[in-house]
Scaffold this motif. Structure first.
Motif, short mmCIF file in Angstrom:
data_model
loop_
_atom_site.label_atom_id
_atom_site.label_comp_id
_atom_site.label_asym_id
_atom_site.label_seq_id
_atom_site.Cartn_x
_atom_site.Cartn_y
_atom_site.Cartn_z
N VAL A 212 -30.20 -72.76 -36.91
CA VAL A 212 -29.36 -73.56 -37.81
C VAL A 212 -28.17 -72.75 -38.29
N GLU A 213 -26.98 -73.37 -38.18
CA GLU A 213 -25.77 -72.72 -38.72
C GLU A 213 -25.81 -72.82 -40.24
N ILE A 214 -25.65 -71.69 -40.91
CA ILE A 214 -25.66 -71.72 -42.38
C ILE A 214 -24.30 -71.39 -42.98
N TRP A 215 -23.47 -70.59 -42.30
CA TRP A 215 -22.20 -70.16 -42.91
C TRP A 215 -21.13 -70.08 -41.85
N LEU B 159 -20.75 -74.37 -50.51
CA LEU B 159 -20.39 -73.13 -51.21
C LEU B 159 -19.30 -72.44 -50.41
N GLY B 160 -18.32 -71.87 -51.09
CA GLY B 160 -17.23 -71.24 -50.35
C GLY B 160 -16.53 -70.15 -51.12
N ASN B 161 -16.10 -69.10 -50.40
CA ASN B 161 -15.23 -68.09 -51.00
C ASN B 161 -13.90 -68.11 -50.24
N GLY C 14 -17.41 -71.65 -45.60
CA GLY C 14 -18.26 -72.75 -46.05
C GLY C 14 -19.73 -72.47 -45.76
N LEU C 15 -20.52 -72.38 -46.81
CA LEU C 15 -21.96 -72.17 -46.70
C LEU C 15 -22.66 -73.41 -47.23
N GLU D 68 -27.57 -77.00 -49.07
CA GLU D 68 -28.86 -77.58 -48.69
C GLU D 68 -29.49 -76.81 -47.53
N ARG D 69 -28.65 -76.37 -46.59
CA ARG D 69 -29.18 -75.64 -45.43
C ARG D 69 -29.72 -74.27 -45.82
N VAL D 70 -28.95 -73.52 -46.62
CA VAL D 70 -29.42 -72.18 -46.98
C VAL D 70 -30.62 -72.28 -47.93
#
Length: 860
Positions: free
Chosen positions: A201-204, A92-94, A230-231, A234-236
């Motif tokens: 855990v790195e999420i974003w 996911l990304g903005n 970048g998010l 699956e992790r979030v």
């Protein structure tokens, strides 16, 4: 919160804040040879960040499908063993293209994570680049993050760059504390950011693209800093669903359960089985999406990586007892599971299943070969590193499988040698896909304004805005720049005042989106920047190309009608002389299928349907049923070319106004170019007319030669062929009788050497088959004999030798004939009892045959 809800909430959040929701691009990167697969959300915006492409929005949000399984980004060996490694995942990304910067990016991320996703603030940690004072201050002032939860790290963790040179900048990461239960045993005491036990855990990742790095390493501030984030979905999703592993989210766990049912296993009972189930769930996702996007298993490039992914799944499944094809069922389940976000996956379910099932059968056969290879190598008492790596890389046999097999046989494997071979392969892979980053656009062209393409005419006045090394750039042009398989236009640049030709345009291409360059040969006084010229396209070539391009659309639709909806374009070439169309299909087309495709195309041509072109938003176009093509890069506004009731495709090329303008379309070739991909070549218009005229002329000529009318020609030729066959049979019988008669004459030439009949002679008028017959006849008649016969024709020598079975331990027919052949400038060999050879020097034949007697006597 479900995975689908997590994805949609992200998209909705940024869409509500002025971001254009952009569809995920293909896993096959468009026009970017530096990437094996799309591996990040920013890939499809690369040219926008580089300033090579301008879009009608400055903010975007995406959920991008990604694969990391080869080249620089390769997580394949870790997949299934860890909680968070995948081959396929969603990012996911903005994005901000020179619009907002750090303050807004941080504010958006904080609000979404803490309010919309509702994550507890006391479980969040933040990292910034060691020199980025702004980011640290903004996390405190905008988000209210305590200073003791913000950590400064070095370039390795918190500085991002697109390549060795170009856009780059610091980044800031958001991490989540999963708690001590997520830490590895004995590492529960480790604290962020020094832990390595999986608790945090790195999420974003928020990338602040604010510098341009030159070849000397100097950083220059960009005039319009940008944002790329970048998010990991699956992790979030794992965090929001309260699970420690991505594999336990509703994005992947249902696939694991499905795989367990297929294997008659239970997830959670055995560690080795659990690893296999996770591997298969992940790899089924990767295979389904890659094949949907046009990648097919092969021995090179992207297809090689896909095959490696699939065989890793199959190999591991076999280790826990799977014997029947199953992966094709899992890929179908993946399509069903993901249909909300990717409804297009359902269109390719059958095609994907066919590809996967074929690969499963191919793997089963390959494994049998691998087992034989293993046992052959094992005879030496060990398996070398090179052999072990071949078993792994060529046959897909994992090192641990080899070690299991080796233990059963009590032998060893050179694992160190295997590791060395593996590193060599990785180095080759890195070199293969390193590229040189994307070929840089000439700075002169990069700085120039966009070229206006004039579709409505083949001739238009234009201003010269650049002249460089035999290439000319105009402010506007009627010349089509090569794209989408259609070749670039040719023509001339003319003086508007005198009408004299100033330059011959050899081709036209686009070095960057929206820019056209004309490759020219200058004539006359030359052309200078600022001149006005009359750009004139070669009308004859363009119209022929247009006929062929519209022909490809008719062909594509006709193939889908005859063969089925699994047919998708896999490549094309459209030029004045012909069209070439590659498409997905697994078997050769028979004559009836080809005839029906041709009939449907020409039916549309005869009806003379109008060819419509509409410009609309990409999502709107796809919702109307317009077909998008593998690997093509589309903007937000697209051209839709429609032939009412028959064809509708996204296409930027040039087309005829009505189908009748094509005249006729004739298929001239159909064949395979790789597994699952066929190729058709066809001609239209004048090309088809010429082909018909040439065929008609040949038909008339043949009819005249055989003295038959065209209507009776086929029947007459069949009679001639039958008569020829009968005469050939009679001739062969006569030759055999001659050979038998010759045998009697040759008996008198034979010599008796130590009780053995030996004959070496030249016989004329015989072909190789008759020589064999004659040698065999004499050998059988004499019981104990050595026979060497030779004949010459058109300066070529044919030799046949025969030895009775009782003598082959002493006299070898292959070695004997080889010696004769060498003497006459040739080579040959064969079995101990019968062999053949050839040569080029008939003048040496007599001496070579004379030497046979002494050679045989010595052998005896």
């Amino acid at each position: 919160m479900t995975g689908s809800q997590t994805r949609q909430k992200f998209l909705d959040y940024f869409a509500a804040r002025g971001h254009r929701a952009v569809r995920s691009s293909s896993l096959v990167p468009a026009d970017d040879p530096t990437l094996l697969f799309t591996n990040a959300g920013m890939n499809q915006f690369k040219d926008v960040f580089l300033g090579l492409e301008k879009r009608d929005y400055s903010r975007a949000v995406t959920s991008q499908k990604c694969v990391r399984a080869g080249g620089k980004h390769n997580d394949l060996d870790n997949v299934g063993y860890t909680r968070r490694h995948h081959t396929f995942f969603e990012m996911l990304g903005n994005f901000s293209f020179g619009d907002y910067f750090k303050r807004e990016a941080i504010a958006f991320a904080w609000e979404l994570v803490t309010k919309d996703y509702g994550l507890p603030k006391d479980k969040l940690y933040f990292t910034v680049f060691r020199e980025d004072d702004d980011a640290e201050e903004l996390w405190q002032s905008v988000a209210g993050v305590p200073r003791n939860r913000i950590f400064r790290l070095d370039e390795k963790d918190n500085f991002w760059q697109m390549g060795e040179t170009g856009p780059c900048g610091p980044c800031s990461e958001i991490h989540y504390d999963l708690g001590t239960e997520a830490a590895e045993p004995g590492r529960e005491h480790e604290q962020f950011p020094d832990d390595g036990g999986g608790r945090f855990v790195e999420i974003w990742n928020l990338v602040f693209m604010q510098f341009d790095r030159d070849s000397a390493g100097r950083l220059t501030p960009l005039p319009r800093p940008s944002i790329d984030t970048g998010l990991g979905l699956e992790r979030v999703a794992a965090v929001l669903q309260g699970v420690l592993s991505n594999y336990d989210t509703d994005l992947i766990r249902p696939i694991i359960v499905q795989a367990a049912e297929l294997f008659a296993k239970t997830y959670g009972e055995d560690q080795r089985t659990d690893i296999v189930l996770r591997i298969n769930a992940d790899h089924a996702r990767a295979a389904a999406f890659l094949i949907h996007d046009g990648v097919l298993p092969s021995n090179e490039g992207r297809g090689y990586v896909l095959r490696k992914i699939m065989r890793r799944a199959l190999r591991n499944a076999r280790m826990i007892g799977a014997t029947e094809p199953y992966l094709f069922r899992l890929t179908g389940f993946v399509a069903e599971l993901m249909r909300d976000a990717y409804p297009e996956m359902m269109e390719s379910v059958q095609r994907v299943a066919r590809v996967v099932k074929d690969e499963e059968h191919r793997y089963a056969t390959t494994f049998q070969i691998a087992e034989k290879f293993f046992h052959d190598e094992a005879r030496s008492g060990s398996i070398s590193g090179a052999a072990s790596f071949k078993l792994y890389d060529t046959y897909g046999l994992a090192l641990e499988e080899q070690e299991d097999m080796a233990r059963e046989l009590g032998i060893t494997i050179d694992s160190e040698g295997f590791a060395q071979e593996m590193e060599k392969q990785r180095s080759r892979a890195r070199a293969s896909w390193k590229g040189a980053e994307k070929a840089q656009v000439n700075p002169v062209y990069q700085a120039l304004p966009r070229t206006e393409f004039i579709r409505e005419t083949l001739e238009a006045p234009a201003k010269v805005i650049a002249v460089l090394n035999g290439e000319i750039v105009l402010d506007r042009t009627p010349f089509y720049a090569e794209a989408g398989g259609q070749v670039g236009d040719t023509g001339v640049l003319v003086s508007p005042s005198t009408g004299d030709t100033l330059a011959i345009v050899e081709s036209t291409y686009s070095p960057a989106p929206g820019k056209s360059v004309h490759k020219v040969t200058l004539v006359g006084p030359g052309i200078r920047e600022g001149d006005t010229v009359l750009a004139r396209v070669d009308a004859h070539s363009r119209r022929a190309t247009m006929r062929n391009h519209t022909g490809t659309h008719l062909l594509h639709a006709a193939l889908r009608a005859v063969l089925g909806p699994h047919v998708k374009q896999a490549g094309s070439v459209v030029e004045p002389a012909r069209l070439r169309f590659d498409f997905t299909h697994y078997t050769a087309m028979d004559a009836d299928e080809l005839a029906e495709v041709e009939r449907l195309m020409n039916e549309q041509i005869l009806v003379n349907r109008e060819v419509h072109t509409d410009i609309m938003d990409l999502d709107q176009a796809l919702s109307t049923g317009a077909m998008a093509l593998f690997g093509e890069k589309y903007g937000e506004r697209v051209r839709v070319v429609s032939i009412d009731g028959f064809s509708k495709e996204l296409c930027g090329g040039t087309h005829v106004a009505r189908t009748g303008d094509i005249g006729i379309c004739k298929i001239i070739y159909e064949g395979s170019i790789s597994a699952g991909v066929r190729r058709i070549e066809a001609i239209t218009g004048e090309g088809a007319l010429r082909r018909f005229q040439e065929a008609q002329a040949q038909l008339s000529r043949v009819a005249g030669i055989v003295r038959a009318s065209e209507a009776e020609l086929a029947e007459h030729v069949e009679k001639l062929l039958l008569r020829e066959k009968s005469l050939e049979h009679e001739l062969q019988q006569l030759k055999n009788k001659m050979a038998q008669a010759q045998a009697g004459e040759l008996e008198s030439q034979a010599r008796d050497l130590k009780g053995v009949k030996v004959l070496a002679a030249r016989v004329d008028g015989f072909d190789r088959q008759q020589l064999r017959t004659l040698v065999d006849s004499l050998r059988n008649k004499w019981k104990t004999a050595v026979v060497v016969l030779a004949t010459t024709e058109d300066s070529n020598v044919a030799i046949v030798s025969g030895v009775t079975k009782d003598l082959t331990s002493k006299v070898h027919a292959g070695r004997l004939v080889g010696a004769v052949a060498q003497a006459v400038g040739g080579k040959g060999g064969g079995r101990p009892d019968m062999a053949e050879a050839g040569g080029k020097d008939p003048s040496a034949l007599a001496g070579a045959l004379a030497g046979v007697y002494s050679s045989v006597e010595e052998m005896l």
